[in-house]
Design a protein around this motif. Structure first.
Motif, PDB file in Angstrom:
ATOM      1  N   LEU A   1      -3.708  -0.956   5.382  1.00  0.00           N
ATOM      2  CA  LEU A   1      -4.532  -0.885   4.175  1.00  0.00           C
ATOM      3  C   LEU A   1      -5.300  -2.176   3.909  1.00  0.00           C
TER       4      LEU A   1
ATOM      5  N   GLU B   1      -9.511  -4.521   4.101  1.00  0.00           N
ATOM      6  CA  GLU B   1     -10.211  -3.260   3.849  1.00  0.00           C
ATOM      7  C   GLU B   1     -11.122  -2.849   5.003  1.00  0.00           C
TER       8      GLU B   1
ATOM      9  N   THR C   1      -9.615  -0.323   7.324  1.00  0.00           N
ATOM     10  CA  THR C   1      -9.415   1.061   6.873  1.00  0.00           C
ATOM     11  C   THR C   1     -10.549   1.972   7.331  1.00  0.00           C
TER      12      THR C   1
ATOM     13  N   SER D   1      -7.716   6.871  11.751  1.00  0.00           N
ATOM     14  CA  SER D   1      -6.263   6.856  11.594  1.00  0.00           C
ATOM     15  C   SER D   1      -5.627   7.797  12.611  1.00  0.00           C
TER      16      SER D   1
END
Length: 115
Positions: free
Chosen positions: A55, A58, A61, A65
């Protein structure tokens, strides 16, 4: 709280210096602690994917995933065609990590104390 970060950084530094890597090598990071340390060391250039525990920072992110750290599937990880996986000691299930290793993906498991 500084000691674990230094220990993890030291472990990752040793790992990074021992790697024979190229700019074209593709890494998947499994574990927010490892991702944060790689980023702090400016060693995140090869990252192509992450797990859901990443996380911070940033910017990471935005990477695709591959699922949750403890509930991974080999198919999800392999879908990003990694050359190397940098995994937290809690990554799993164990059978999935064995499958990834069996297909020839380099798997580096980084252990760090819980405190």
């Amino acid at each position: 709280m500084k000691q674990p970060v230094r220990l993890l950084s030291g472990v990752l530094l040793a790992l990074l210096f021992s790697l024979e890597t190229s700019a074209s090598e593709r890494w998947v990071v499994l574990g927010g602690d490892i991702a944060e340390t790689l980023s702090a060391l400016k060693a995140d250039i090869n990252l192509v994917a992450r797990d859901d525990t990443v996380l911070y920072p940033e910017t990471l992110t935005a990477l695709p995933s591959v699922g949750y750290l403890r509930q991974l599937s080999a198919e999800s990880v392999l879908s990003v065609q990694p050359d190397r996986i940098l995994a937290n000691q809690h990554a799993g299930p164990k059978e999935v990590l064995e499958q990834l290793d069996a297909v020839g993906v380099t798997l580096d498991v980084v252990s760090a104390p819980a405190t």
